[in-house]
Motif scaffolding. Structure first.
Motif, PDB file in Angstrom:
ATOM      1  N   UNK A 140     -23.944 -13.962  -0.235  1.00 13.77           N
ATOM      2  CA  UNK A 140     -23.780 -13.233  -1.490  1.00 13.77           C
ATOM      3  C   UNK A 140     -22.854 -13.975  -2.437  1.00 13.77           C
ATOM      4  N   UNK A 166      -9.431   0.615   3.414  1.00 16.14           N
ATOM      5  CA  UNK A 166      -8.017   0.350   3.676  1.00 16.14           C
ATOM      6  C   UNK A 166      -7.248  -0.129   2.468  1.00 16.14           C
ATOM      7  N   UNK A 167      -7.963  -0.545   1.441  1.00 17.04           N
ATOM      8  CA  UNK A 167      -7.279  -1.058   0.253  1.00 17.04           C
ATOM      9  C   UNK A 167      -6.566   0.052  -0.494  1.00 17.04           C
ATOM     10  N   UNK A 168      -7.184   1.248  -0.471  1.00 16.68           N
ATOM     11  CA  UNK A 168      -6.602   2.327  -1.244  1.00 16.68           C
ATOM     12  C   UNK A 168      -5.264   2.738  -0.658  1.00 16.68           C
ATOM     13  N   UNK A 193      -6.682  -9.961  -1.021  1.00 13.25           N
ATOM     14  CA  UNK A 193      -7.048  -8.813  -1.850  1.00 13.25           C
ATOM     15  C   UNK A 193      -6.427  -8.907  -3.242  1.00 13.25           C
ATOM     16  N   UNK A 202     -15.443  -0.482  -3.996  1.00 12.66           N
ATOM     17  CA  UNK A 202     -14.682  -1.733  -4.004  1.00 12.66           C
ATOM     18  C   UNK A 202     -15.612  -2.932  -3.871  1.00 12.66           C
ATOM     19  N   UNK A 203     -16.525  -2.852  -2.920  1.00 10.51           N
ATOM     20  CA  UNK A 203     -17.411  -3.998  -2.724  1.00 10.51           C
ATOM     21  C   UNK A 203     -18.328  -4.178  -3.919  1.00 10.51           C
ATOM     22  N   UNK A 204     -18.700  -3.064  -4.547  1.00 11.46           N
ATOM     23  CA  UNK A 204     -19.538  -3.168  -5.728  1.00 11.46           C
ATOM     24  C   UNK A 204     -18.814  -3.929  -6.824  1.00 11.46           C
ATOM     25  N   UNK A 255     -21.861   3.585  -1.357  1.00  8.04           N
ATOM     26  CA  UNK A 255     -21.395   3.026  -0.090  1.00  8.04           C
ATOM     27  C   UNK A 255     -19.967   2.490  -0.183  1.00  8.04           C
ATOM     28  N   UNK A 256     -19.679   1.738  -1.213  1.00  7.07           N
ATOM     29  CA  UNK A 256     -18.323   1.213  -1.343  1.00  7.07           C
ATOM     30  C   UNK A 256     -18.070   0.751  -2.768  1.00  7.07           C
ATOM     31  N   UNK A 300       1.694   3.818   9.742  1.00 10.02           N
ATOM     32  CA  UNK A 300       1.720   4.315   8.367  1.00 10.02           C
ATOM     33  C   UNK A 300       2.623   5.522   8.398  1.00 10.02           C
ATOM     34  N   UNK A 351     -28.179  -7.291  -5.367  1.00  6.21           N
ATOM     35  CA  UNK A 351     -27.055  -6.667  -6.055  1.00  6.21           C
ATOM     36  C   UNK A 351     -26.086  -7.726  -6.584  1.00  6.21           C
ATOM     37  N   UNK A 396       0.863  -1.177   0.000  1.00  7.71           N
ATOM     38  CA  UNK A 396       0.000   0.000   0.000  1.00  7.71           C
ATOM     39  C   UNK A 396       0.896   1.222   0.000  1.00  7.71           C
ATOM     40  N   UNK A 439     -16.108  -0.302   4.140  1.00 10.15           N
ATOM     41  CA  UNK A 439     -15.347  -1.320   4.865  1.00 10.15           C
ATOM     42  C   UNK A 439     -14.026  -1.665   4.181  1.00 10.15           C
ATOM     43  N   UNK A 440     -13.901  -1.348   2.910  1.00 10.52           N
ATOM     44  CA  UNK A 440     -12.678  -1.719   2.197  1.00 10.52           C
ATOM     45  C   UNK A 440     -11.780  -0.521   1.935  1.00 10.52           C
ATOM     46  N   UNK A 497     -17.064  -6.501   8.598  1.00 10.39           N
ATOM     47  CA  UNK A 497     -18.498  -6.440   8.320  1.00 10.39           C
ATOM     48  C   UNK A 497     -18.723  -5.933   6.908  1.00 10.39           C
ATOM     49  N   UNK A 537      -8.703  -6.810  -5.803  1.00  8.52           N
ATOM     50  CA  UNK A 537      -8.894  -5.533  -5.110  1.00  8.52           C
ATOM     51  C   UNK A 537      -7.614  -4.728  -5.094  1.00  8.52           C
ATOM     52  N   UNK A 538      -6.505  -5.442  -5.091  1.00  4.39           N
ATOM     53  CA  UNK A 538      -5.216  -4.780  -5.011  1.00  4.39           C
ATOM     54  C   UNK A 538      -4.365  -5.275  -6.172  1.00  4.39           C
ATOM     55  N   UNK A 555     -23.312  -4.088   2.474  1.00  5.03           N
ATOM     56  CA  UNK A 555     -23.767  -2.722   2.251  1.00  5.03           C
ATOM     57  C   UNK A 555     -24.708  -2.361   3.391  1.00  5.03           C
TER      58      UNK A 555
END
Lengths: 238, 261, 709
Positions: free
Chosen positions: A150, C322-324, A48, C191-193, C188-189, B87, A102, A14, C319-320, A88, A53-54, A91
């Motif tokens: 989900x 922290x990824x950025x 991730x 990333x989660x989307x 909302x997020x 950080x 979704x 990061x 909630x995500x 958690x 995600x990453x 959404x």
């Protein structure tokens, strides 16, 4: 056979923080790999990277043999990688049903939606009882179930699950792992990230132990327990 | 040895969720103390309560027996609580030396607009000498005029340590200094830190999740889980504590015995 | 009882009266939150977008004689979403990882550029003295009174109706459609989307189009409430939207809606009841006259300052998050010593040359322009201090300058105080105001600080200025020659050239001060705070005290400059010089050129005053070609806003300023050679003056350094 998910010499971090230093992990099709290690070993970062995600700064990520390195996250999802992130991750302002909708809409289309919802509620009856409730007001365990539901209904080709048991009562954890067993039986490959090892060792046949962003040990699950203890505590404590 | 720092009965809740329930911790002058615990155990919350970023709901924070619980962050810093960041937090666009000079000038409290306007606001020879001493101590001498953007993470951590040293801290709070470093870099950092600590004699409270670093670096260790101190004592003892293992690894004990039987 | 009943009716009436504008505010606030949440952009250009649609509608209806429906389709259904789409695709999508403050500056640049761009492209000239067309004929003159309490005008009913339909439509979209669900999910997020297999970028584009559509719709609906059609009017709309969105803490769409409605009603209630209270309490009267139009700013300021909850980062909801990675820092490599020296030598030579030319060859106009440019440079030095040095975006520098100018006017006009002494007093007063202002706002930081200063600027503009002891009262909003030129010993500075000398001397003095502050302890502390506030605090810096000092210094410089400008122009000319919109442009100019250096301020001052005549009118080209001007000259002065506004888009990438960036690149090669030569001269004493682009961290270096002991 092509592995369902492969991370090859992945380095990631990061900004200036490097969390992974050349990690290689392979999850065979239909197989289950447990990713163990202390806090900060880089487990979540592996998860991730695996779900897109990453973006890794070096190395590559292959899904079903296809190189998806650098692709956007949604491409990973469409390639069949399902990720239940730690914490958690629902959404919070959506109702239970909207949360599920979704995720299902794209996979099942509007025709298959109702069917998908029914299946989700049959796996987790508690969610069915609370389908109109706003997800943010669910208990921690219910939120976890929701985030599992989900990704579980339309059995993905790879499931990446991060810290499933974190902050949950043991009985809820049992319940979730029971579901995972069922999903596994249907052929989904799994990468299970855990800090609490018991369940993970029972579910998975292969274990990868991370330490400070590198693979410290890997091998079959039945040898793992001893190794975990000696690697992470006795060496440092002694 | 005398008690330098003491936190007693710290409690903190966020919108109903209790992050800390009655945490007490003591650091003696010149001591190296570890604070470990699994994710979400409340380490960061405790840390922030000590520093003054958060106000605890109950409990006292004492430095030299004096209650510093009401002071803002920068006043606690001037009382002798230094810190480094998980950080990394460096002043972008400033050289390594300027980082230390800033801390030195703030410690001396010699900044004044009027002096600046007459062109006498810069650091004097004595201040420069003190900075150079610390730079040499940390092995940063060659990098003194580099902008911090050019440094690696490990070097950046050392700059943070140096900056904190300029304030002449009696207690250094190190927030997960090993994060983002590999094993070799972590060991190098620990070696430097131990040497500097030996020379300057301040106390360190090391918040870490790298168990190995805590084991090798600290004399005593506290373990937090779910907002409670679940173990404290000499580091070696704590590391072999069954409760601690359980907090970290869940039911491994059972699996362990099963697989052996 | 009768009284109570009457009061009850009044309350109902006020609520009814406040509902139509409230509904429009709600519409804008919804759009605002939507863009903020889907792309992290605090879109201050929203007002500009609303203006563009309103102006397009007017242009099509009145100038081109179109009927309502096609005009509406063009302005609101085509132009507005298209603008939004282009802004997202071409600009903000590429700034995803930039800090919130950088994105804010880009949005400010766009809010300056868009109206002028539209006006130059379409030939639209602002409308004044007539009410812009509404959607229905006779909108402002036909009334309906369904409840017998408050007569709604046709325009109001239409606004209410459209806004309600818009909100219901949005609600339905969000609840029932898949794109609506996806949009809420991205809010909302993101990333989660994406984890659900949805392309969040595409959703974000749609959100921009939708919210821009709302902005355009709101612009057309709100236009008949003003009796002009000018860009600044619509900037108010943004402020209201920000206030409403702030009530929803910028994260909640329903709360933003309630915030918008509530704000409309609150303002109406205030308008109804304040006159009565002030009838009983005469001291309230000036407030009644002045406060009413500025309620949105007061509410916004109050919400920001008094409601600590909004300061908590809404990003925590994702909630995500922290990824950025942490956003890249707002700064780049340090400036080299060679460049600094070269720039100083060149700067002094250039200024001497220009000075001599103007002194001996310049006509009245040129002396006037150069004087103005120098004074503007002085004022813009205040931006160098607060933005370049302290890293804060302050949008009320115009107000500080106005305070200086008005002080000079008041002291000279009432008590015959020497204007130069008055200018110094003005600087002190501005400094005090700046310091006081900093107390509530400096806890905010980042975008909120910028917004709070903007609210303050509008508050001063709408309320304080109307007091006769501030703005000089109605009689004197400062026409004619009210401020005399000073006499300094033997020199009568009524002579423009002598006055220019004085101005240059003052500018040079202040420049030296700014440089010394930057190089002294104050500068060290401020740069530290800019780099990392938590780190500065951890070594004992009190952020509040340091920022207060920065605000005070900056305000004093602006105040002094404002005073000199008033002396130069021999009156205050508030409307031309110091409005919040003008000050917005100052910030854009300085950050575009260079906020870090004194010469950046000088260039910005020159650009502000001379760009128009030298470049756009073609005088510069004409001088070179000896009068042979290409046919397309003179260009519209609006290009100034367009060019600098669009150039500020680069702020996110080059926070040191575009011109500064160019200079650093140009001298990088020379630096490297010099460093190499020094290396050869004294081997081992390698220093790093030529740190152009810092090399990426080299893992091997860490180990080497770390292991030395």
């Amino acid at each position: 056979m092509t592995p369902a998910l492969e991370l090859l010499n992945v380095e990631a971090g990061y900004g200036p923080f490097r969390a992974l230093f050349g990690v290689t992990i392979s999850v065979p099709a239909g197989g289950a790999v447990a990713l163990l290690g202390a806090n900060g070993a880089g487990k979540t970062t592996v998860a991730r990277v695996a779900s897109g995600l990453l973006e890794p700064s070096a190395g590559s990520v292959l899904v079903d043999g296809r190189d998806l390195t650098g692709e956007r996250t949604f491409r990973f999802a469409r390639a069949g990688v399902a990720h239940a992130p730690e914490g958690r991750s629902v959404f919070a302002t959506f109702t239970v049903e909207e949360n599920l909708t979704l995720s299902f809409q794209r996979l099942l289309g509007s025709d298959g939606l109702d069917d998908g919802l029914e299946r989700a509620y049959s796996i987790f009856p508690r969610l069915g009882e609370r389908r109109r409730q706003v997800a943010g007001t669910l208990s921690g365990g219910e939120q976890r179930m929701l985030s599992m539901a989900r990704v579980l209904v339309e059995a993905p080709s790879v499931l990446v699950a991060d810290e499933l048991s974190l902050g949950l009562a043991p009985i809820v954890t049992d319940e979730i792992y029971a579901t995972l067993e069922a999903i596994r039986a249907s052929g989904t490959a799994m990468l299970i990230v855990e800090q609490h090892v018991g369940h993970a060792l029972a579910l998975c046949e292969h274990v990868v132990l991370l330490d400070k962003g590198t693979v410290a040990w890997e091998g079959p699950a039945d040898e793992a327990a001893d190794v975990v203890v000696s690697r992470l505590f006795e060496k440092s404590g002694g | 040895m005398s008690v330098l720092f003491e936190a007693t009965g710290i409690q903190k809740a966020f919108s109903g969720i209790r992050a800390l329930e009655d945490v007490s911790l003591k650091v003696e002058a010149g001591e190296r103390v570890g604070l470990i615990g699994p994710n979400g155990a409340g380490k960061t919350t405790f840390f922030n309560c000590v520093l003054g970023v958060l106000r605890p709901d109950a409990g006292q924070v004492l430095l030299d027996g004096e209650d510093i619980g009401g002071l803002p962050v920068h006043r606690r810093a001037r009382r002798g609580i230094g810190r480094t960041f998980q950080r990394i937090e460096l002043f972008s666009d400033m050289s390594v030396r300027e980082h230390l000079l800033l801390a030195e000038r703030v410690r001396r409290g010699e900044g004044s607009l009027l002096r600046d306007l007459f062109g006498r606001g810069g650091p004097n020879a004595d201040e420069r000498r003190r900075c150079d001493e610390v730079l040499e101590l940390l092995g940063l001498g060659d990098l003194a005029d580099e902008p911090v953007e050019a440094l690696s993470l490990g070097q950046g951590r050392l700059v943070e340590v140096g900056r904190a040293l300029m304030t002449e801290p009696r207690l250094l709070l190190a927030d997960e200094p090993s994060s983002g470093l590999d094993r070799g870099e972590t060991d190098a950092l620990a070696t430097t830190l131990r040497q500097v600590q030996g020379e300057r004699g301040f106390a360190i409270l090391l918040v870490e999740h790298d168990v190995e670093l805590v084991a090798s670096f600290t004399e005593r260790t506290y373990v937090l889980d779910f907002g409670h101190v679940i173990a404290e004592g000499s580091t070696a003892e704590v590391m072999s504590d069954e409760l601690v293992r359980h907090a970290y690894f869940g039911d491994i004990g059972n699996i362990d015995s099963e697989s052996r039987s | 009882m009768v009284l109570a009943a009457g009061t009850g009716t009044d309350v109902v009436r006020a609520i009814l009266q406040g509902t139509p504008p409230g509904a429009v505010y709600a519409l804008v606030a919804l759009g605002f939150v939507l863009t903020y949440k889907t792309s992290g952009v605090f879109n201050l250009a929203f007002g500009a977008q609303a203006f563009v649609s309103a102006a397009m509608f007017f242009q099509a209806r009145v100038e081109w004689g179109w009927s309502t429906v096609p005009a509406l389709v063009l302005a609101v259904f085509v132009l507005a979403p298209l603008t939004g789409l282009l802004m997202e695709r071409l600009i903000f999508r590429h700034l995803r990882t930039a800090s919130a403050v950088s994105k804010l500056v880009v949005a400010i640049g766009l809010s300056v550029a868009l109206p002028s761009l539209f006006e130059t492209l379409t030939g639209f000239a602002g409308v004044a003295g007539r009410t812009p067309e509404g959607l229905v004929p006779d909108g402002a003159t036909v009334f309906y009174d369904p409840l017998g309490v408050y007569p709604f005008s046709r325009d109001e009913l239409v606004a209410l109706g459209v806004a309600v339909v818009g909100m219901l439509g949005l609600g339905a979209l969000f609840r029932f459609s898949s794109i609506g669900l996806a949009m809420r999910a991205v809010v909302e997020s993101p990333r989660m989307t994406e984890l659900a297999g949805i392309d969040a970028d595409r959703v974000s584009s749609v959100a921009w189009m939708l919210s821009s559509f709302f902005a355009g719709m709101a612009g057309v609906l709100i236009a008949p409430r003003f009796n002009t059609l000018m860009a600044p009017d619509f900037f108010h709309l943004v402020v209201v939207a920000v206030a409403a969105a702030a009530i929803g803490r910028l994260v909640s769409l329903p709360r933003a809606l309630i915030g918008g409605l509530g704000l409309g009603i609150f303002i109406a209630l205030f308008r109804t009841f304040l006159p009565r209270w002030s009838a009983d309490h005469p001291w309230l009267e000036p407030f009644q006259n002045n406060l009413t139009p500025s309620m949105p700013f007061v509410v916004l300021f109050g919400v920001l300052v008094l409601w600590p909850a909004i300061r908590r980062s809404p990003a925590a909801a994702d909630p995500l998050s922290g990824v950025d990675p942490p956003p890249p820092s707002l700064v780049s490599a340090t400036r080299s010593a060679v460049l600094t020296r070269a720039a100083r030598v060149f700067g002094v030579c250039f200024l001497l040359l220009v000075g001599l030319t103007v002194w001996f060859r310049g006509d009245v106009v040129w002396v006037h322009l150069v004087t103005q440019a120098t004074i503007m440079s002085l004022i813009l030095l205040s931006v160098t201090v607060i933005t370049g040095l302290a890293g804060q975006i302050s949008l009320c520098q115009g107000t500080f300058a106005a305070i200086g100018a008005l002080t000079v006017f008041q002291l000279a006009d009432r008590w015959d105080v020497s204007v130069l002494a008055a200018a110094l007093v003005g600087a002190v007063i501005a400094a005090v105001v700046g310091a006081l202002l900093s107390i509530p706002v400096l806890r905010l930081g980042g975008i909120w600080l910028a917004i709070a200063t903007l609210a303050f600027a509008f508050f001063f503009d709408a309320v304080m200025l109307k007091f006769s002891w501030v703005g000089g009262g109605d009689s004197a909003l400062l026409q004619g020659h009210r401020v005399p030129r000073p006499v300094l010993g033997p020199w009568d500075l009524a002579d423009d050239r002598r006055f220019l000398v004085l101005v240059v001397v003052v500018f040079a003095l202040v420049s030296v001060f700014v440089i010394r502050i930057r190089e002294g302890t104050t500068g060290l502390i401020l740069r530290g705070l800019r780099g990392s506030e938590v780190a500065a605090e951890s070594v004992g810096v009190s952020p509040a005290r340091a920022r207060m000092l920065a605000f005070a210094i900056s305000a004093a410089i602006a105040g002094l400059g404002g005073g000199l400008l008033a002396i130069h122009q021999e009156n205050v000319n508030y409307g031309n010089n110091f409005t919040p919109m003008a000050a917005l442009f100052w910030v854009v100019l300085v950050v575009t050129l260079s906020a870090r250096t004194v010469e950046g301020a000088a260039q910005a001052g020159a650009a502000f005053s001379l760009f128009n005549s030298v470049i756009l009118r073609g005088d510069g080209i004409g001088w070179i070609t000896r009068g042979h001007l290409p046919g397309f000259f003179p260009l519209s002065p609006k290009w100034r806003f367009v060019l600098f506004g669009l150039a500020s888009i680069q702020f996110a990438r080059h926070p040191e300023g575009l011109v500064e960036h160019g200079k650093r690149r140009a001298t990088a090669g020379m630096d490297a050679r010099l460093a190499a030569r020094r290396e050869r001269a004294e081997p081992g004493a390698a220093s790093s003056t030529a740190q152009q682009d810092p090399p990426s961290p080299d893992p091997s270096k860490v180990a080497a350094v770390g292991k030395q002991p």
